[in-house]
Structure formats: structure tokens, C-alpha cells
Design a protein around this motif. Sequence first.
Motif, short mmCIF file in Angstrom:
data_model
loop_
_atom_site.label_atom_id
_atom_site.label_comp_id
_atom_site.label_asym_id
_atom_site.label_seq_id
_atom_site.Cartn_x
_atom_site.Cartn_y
_atom_site.Cartn_z
N ASN A 19 12.68 11.48 4.56
CA ASN A 19 11.67 11.09 3.60
C ASN A 19 10.49 10.26 5.64
O ASN A 19 9.11 10.76 5.98
CB ASN A 19 11.38 9.53 3.30
CG ASN A 19 12.05 9.56 2.13
OD1 ASN A 19 12.25 11.07 1.36
ND2 ASN A 19 12.09 8.52 0.94
N LEU A 54 2.59 5.39 1.97
CA LEU A 54 3.45 5.43 0.37
C LEU A 54 4.84 5.83 0.83
O LEU A 54 5.80 5.47 0.03
CB LEU A 54 3.39 5.99 -0.63
CG LEU A 54 1.87 5.88 -0.71
CD1 LEU A 54 1.04 6.84 -2.16
CD2 LEU A 54 2.01 3.92 -1.74
N LEU A 55 5.92 7.00 1.82
CA LEU A 55 6.36 7.35 1.44
C LEU A 55 7.39 6.96 2.63
O LEU A 55 8.70 6.23 2.80
CB LEU A 55 6.91 8.84 2.84
CG LEU A 55 7.07 9.81 1.44
CD1 LEU A 55 6.66 11.09 2.39
CD2 LEU A 55 7.62 10.04 0.77
N SER A 57 6.89 3.21 2.88
CA SER A 57 6.86 1.92 2.24
C SER A 57 7.82 2.58 1.12
O SER A 57 9.17 1.15 1.01
CB SER A 57 5.43 1.38 1.13
OG SER A 57 4.65 1.11 2.04
N LEU A 58 8.17 3.11 0.65
CA LEU A 58 9.07 3.99 -0.30
C LEU A 58 10.53 3.44 0.11
O LEU A 58 11.60 3.04 0.17
CB LEU A 58 9.13 4.60 -0.65
CG LEU A 58 10.03 5.90 -1.80
CD1 LEU A 58 9.87 4.79 -3.60
CD2 LEU A 58 9.94 6.66 -2.29
N SER A 59 10.52 4.51 1.98
CA SER A 59 12.08 4.21 2.15
C SER A 59 11.80 2.35 2.62
O SER A 59 13.43 2.95 2.68
CB SER A 59 11.73 4.90 3.90
OG SER A 59 11.28 6.00 3.20
N TYR A 62 14.11 1.81 -0.05
CA TYR A 62 15.23 2.09 -0.43
C TYR A 62 16.65 1.16 0.95
O TYR A 62 17.01 2.27 0.44
CB TYR A 62 15.27 3.97 0.25
CG TYR A 62 14.56 4.86 -0.70
CD1 TYR A 62 14.24 4.22 -2.19
CD2 TYR A 62 14.51 6.04 -1.10
CE1 TYR A 62 13.43 5.54 -2.95
CE2 TYR A 62 13.65 7.17 -1.72
CZ TYR A 62 13.75 6.17 -2.30
OH TYR A 62 12.95 7.21 -3.33
N VAL A 79 16.87 3.74 -7.17
CA VAL A 79 16.44 4.45 -6.06
C VAL A 79 16.76 6.29 -6.29
O VAL A 79 15.83 7.15 -6.17
CB VAL A 79 17.29 4.16 -4.46
CG1 VAL A 79 17.58 5.23 -4.06
CG2 VAL A 79 17.33 3.03 -4.58
N SER A 82 13.87 7.28 -9.29
CA SER A 82 12.50 7.48 -7.91
C SER A 82 13.12 9.19 -7.88
O SER A 82 11.51 10.03 -7.95
CB SER A 82 12.38 6.34 -7.17
OG SER A 82 13.52 6.37 -6.21
#
Length: 175
Positions: A19, A54-55, A57-59, A62, A79, A82
Motif C-alpha cells: 500500500n 486514503l491508502l 490512513s488504511l495502512s 491495518y 482487514v 476490506s
Amino acid sequence: MNKSLKWFGRIVWIGILINLTLAIPAILSPRLLSITLGLGGEASDVWLRNVGALLLSLSMFYAGAARDPLRYPGYSWLVAISRLIAAVFWLYMMRVTVYPAQMRQFLFADLTFGVVEGLLLQFGLPADSKFSLPNLKRLGLGFIALLKAKWRLKTVRVGLVVVIILAGVAGYVLW
């Protein structure tokens, strides 16, 4: 922590690194990333930077599941789920864009991560946290009980009416 959950954590960390290999260039040099991905520089800089943020934040989210999947098993399941949702998105994008080959690589990456993470969780989590019909039934009944308890509050009922009215007005104005 058992072997399956250790591998789950490792796989999630690998996904985080992948990511980040997309997020950082998307934020710092979106046009170069667009050309590198074979999109011909057509993608908007603003939207690619947004995707990068966004990636990133998502990471970060995770990372908690990667570090300790037993602490919040439902969160660990999110996780994997998603990644599967992302795979469905890439499948759709393959059908509607002129770049199906570029979308295919993202589809296979997210699908692989989602399936592998889901299997590792299924093998590693305790019985009450595994994906099973009785657990899903228990989850659904708990959610219904929560809704019934909250519905008794007058503020919830009034708030719901306000949201419905605002949605109706917004729908009418936008239509």
C-alpha cells in the motif's frame, strides 16, 4: 499467539508495505505514478493524491490488526474483508475502464491478500471468533438487541426523523 495468526500479521505487514509503495508516490508525484501504471497521465493529480492519503490512513488501521489479531478479532476480520471489497471494486473497474490490464493486477493482489488473510484468521482464531453460522447468528441477534435498546431513546427516534427529512429534501433538491 499461534502460527496462523503470526503469519496473518506478517501477510498484513506485507500488504501495508505494498500500500505504501503506491500511497507515497501518489501523494508526492501523482503524474509520474499515473504514467508508471500505464494510465498515460490522464488521472487527476488531486484524486491520485486523495487515493494516496486514503491508502496511508488504511495502512495505519491495518497495523493494529497486524500487531495483535487476537485483541479485536472482529477488527482483524475487517482487514481481510476490506481486501475482498477492494477486489470486487477492481473487478468492476476492469469492466468499465479502458485499462483492464492495469486493474487486473490490483484485483489479483487484493483478492489474494483477502483470501489468505481470511484463511489464516479462520485457522488461527478461537472458535468464538471464527467465521461460522452460529457466530454470525449471535452477531446478528446482538445487533438487533442493540437496535431495540437504542430505539427506546427518544433522541434516537427524533434524530432518525430529522435524517429522513433531510435526506428527502436533499434528494428532491438534487433531483
